[in-house]
Design a protein around this motif. Structure first.
Motif, mmCIF file in Angstrom:
data_model
loop_
_atom_site.group_PDB
_atom_site.id
_atom_site.type_symbol
_atom_site.label_atom_id
_atom_site.label_comp_id
_atom_site.label_asym_id
_atom_site.label_seq_id
_atom_site.Cartn_x
_atom_site.Cartn_y
_atom_site.Cartn_z
ATOM 1 N N ARG A 169 1.072 -1.384 -0.272
ATOM 2 C CA ARG A 169 -0.095 0.289 -0.120
ATOM 3 C C ARG A 169 1.081 0.939 -0.492
ATOM 4 O O ARG A 169 0.457 2.431 -0.337
ATOM 5 C CB ARG A 169 -0.854 -0.061 1.039
ATOM 6 C CG ARG A 169 -1.736 -1.122 1.062
ATOM 7 C CD ARG A 169 -2.684 -0.781 2.550
ATOM 8 N NE ARG A 169 -3.202 -2.080 2.661
ATOM 9 C CZ ARG A 169 -4.414 -2.778 3.756
ATOM 10 N NH1 ARG A 169 -4.756 -1.002 4.656
ATOM 11 N NH2 ARG A 169 -5.226 -3.554 4.036
ATOM 12 N N ILE A 170 2.189 1.447 0.490
ATOM 13 C CA ILE A 170 2.594 2.834 0.600
ATOM 14 C C ILE A 170 4.050 2.257 0.385
ATOM 15 O O ILE A 170 5.471 0.848 0.854
ATOM 16 C CB ILE A 170 3.144 2.637 1.956
ATOM 17 C CG1 ILE A 170 2.132 2.815 2.624
ATOM 18 C CG2 ILE A 170 3.820 4.169 2.244
ATOM 19 C CD1 ILE A 170 2.069 3.056 4.042
ATOM 20 N N ALA A 171 4.723 3.132 -0.903
ATOM 21 C CA ALA A 171 5.936 3.257 -1.727
ATOM 22 C C ALA A 171 6.783 4.153 -0.789
ATOM 23 O O ALA A 171 6.088 5.283 -0.824
ATOM 24 C CB ALA A 171 5.976 3.082 -2.811
ATOM 25 N N LEU A 172 7.966 4.339 -0.759
ATOM 26 C CA LEU A 172 8.680 5.178 -0.410
ATOM 27 C C LEU A 172 9.869 5.122 -1.035
ATOM 28 O O LEU A 172 10.904 4.365 -0.813
ATOM 29 C CB LEU A 172 9.347 4.807 1.764
ATOM 30 C CG LEU A 172 10.838 5.557 1.808
ATOM 31 C CD1 LEU A 172 9.871 6.676 2.195
ATOM 32 C CD2 LEU A 172 11.354 5.064 3.458
ATOM 33 N N VAL A 173 10.063 6.769 -1.537
ATOM 34 C CA VAL A 173 11.399 6.358 -2.588
ATOM 35 C C VAL A 173 12.031 7.622 -1.772
ATOM 36 O O VAL A 173 12.017 8.557 -0.922
ATOM 37 C CB VAL A 173 10.879 8.006 -3.353
ATOM 38 C CG1 VAL A 173 11.937 8.182 -4.467
ATOM 39 C CG2 VAL A 173 9.373 7.318 -4.536
#
Length: 254
Positions: free
Chosen positions: A77-81
């Motif tokens: 659900r969550i992507a971190l760049v």
């Protein structure tokens, strides 16, 4: 998917890094996180995606406490760049973006047509489809950031977190990256240093100082001369636009 942070506190040893932070981001909106170095921006992003554990308080994702969501579901659900990464490994753009599918695949599952579609779509959305076979090491800084975002989009997340995505980029690439993020159909939180870029591309802002939110709301309400001098230690003239409701900041020497 909305995000709600409710009186969240986080400590590293005896040091309080995030102190009673509360903020909300509506579905599909972009929140800019501002503040001096060490104000808690990066730590807050890591708390939201459960790379750090809150000491107290609650973070809700679409109404659900993230503590009740499995790590696998969080990754889907969550992507971190994160800030720019480097590697000496000989990998292509396609190799990097394919890593975004990892949360959706079991250890023995075969690569699927759905995985191919997600990767292809992510490359198209960041304008890097023609570079799929190019080696990572040959890309410019702006192109690498686009690939980082494509990897995140290949996760098909509902929330995108970005930690200083324009760091070390020239102004053209800064505008390109933030323009891209503002057009994505996901909920986004972006940690930034540049106040003018934040005013241009973010729907709302939250300003952190020593781990606390000292101002939050629309850019034209948050970015005042008094706040900029108090939090960032610089004098500035803030000009409000009567056309689009945003503001432009001019810094003053001395």
């Amino acid at each position: 998917m909305s995000i709600a942070v409710d009186t969240v506190t986080f400590a590293a040893g005896d040091s309080l890094i995030v102190n009673g932070v509360s903020l909300t981001v509506e579905k599909g909106k972009v929140l800019g996180l501002l503040g001096p170095n060490g104000s808690g921006k990066s730590s807050l992003l890591r708390l939201i995606c459960r790379l750090r554990k809150v000491k107290s308080g609650v973070i809700r994702l679409g109404g659900s406490d993230i503590a009740s969501i499995s790590r696998g579901d969080i990754a889907r659900r969550i992507a971190l760049v994160e800030q720019q990464a480097t590697t000496d490994t000989q990998v292509t753009v396609m190799d990097v973006v394919r890593l975004g599918r990892t949360p959706h695949r079991g250890p023995l599952s075969a690569w699927s047509a759905q995985d191919d579609a997600a990767v292809s779509d992510a490359l198209v959305r960041v304008g890097m489809q023609s570079r799929a076979g190019q080696l990572w090491q040959t890309l410019s800084g702006g192109e690498r950031q686009r690939v980082h975002i494509a990897r995140a989009l290949a996760q098909t997340p509902r929330v995108l977190l970005l930690d200083e995505p324009t760091n070390h980029l020239d102004i053209q690439h800064q505008l390109d990256i933030l323009g891209l993020v503002s057009r994505l159909d996901v909920t986004s939180i972006v940690a930034l240093h540049d106040l003018n870029l934040a005013a241009m591309f973010c729907d709302s802002l939250a300003v952190l100082q020593k781990g606390e939110v000292v101002a939050a709301g629309p850019p034209e309400d948050v970015l005042t001369q008094e706040l900029i001098e108090r939090v960032f230690g610089v004098r500035a003239h803030v000009q409000k636009s009567s056309v689009h409701g945003r503001c432009n900041i001019q810094y003053m020497a001395g």
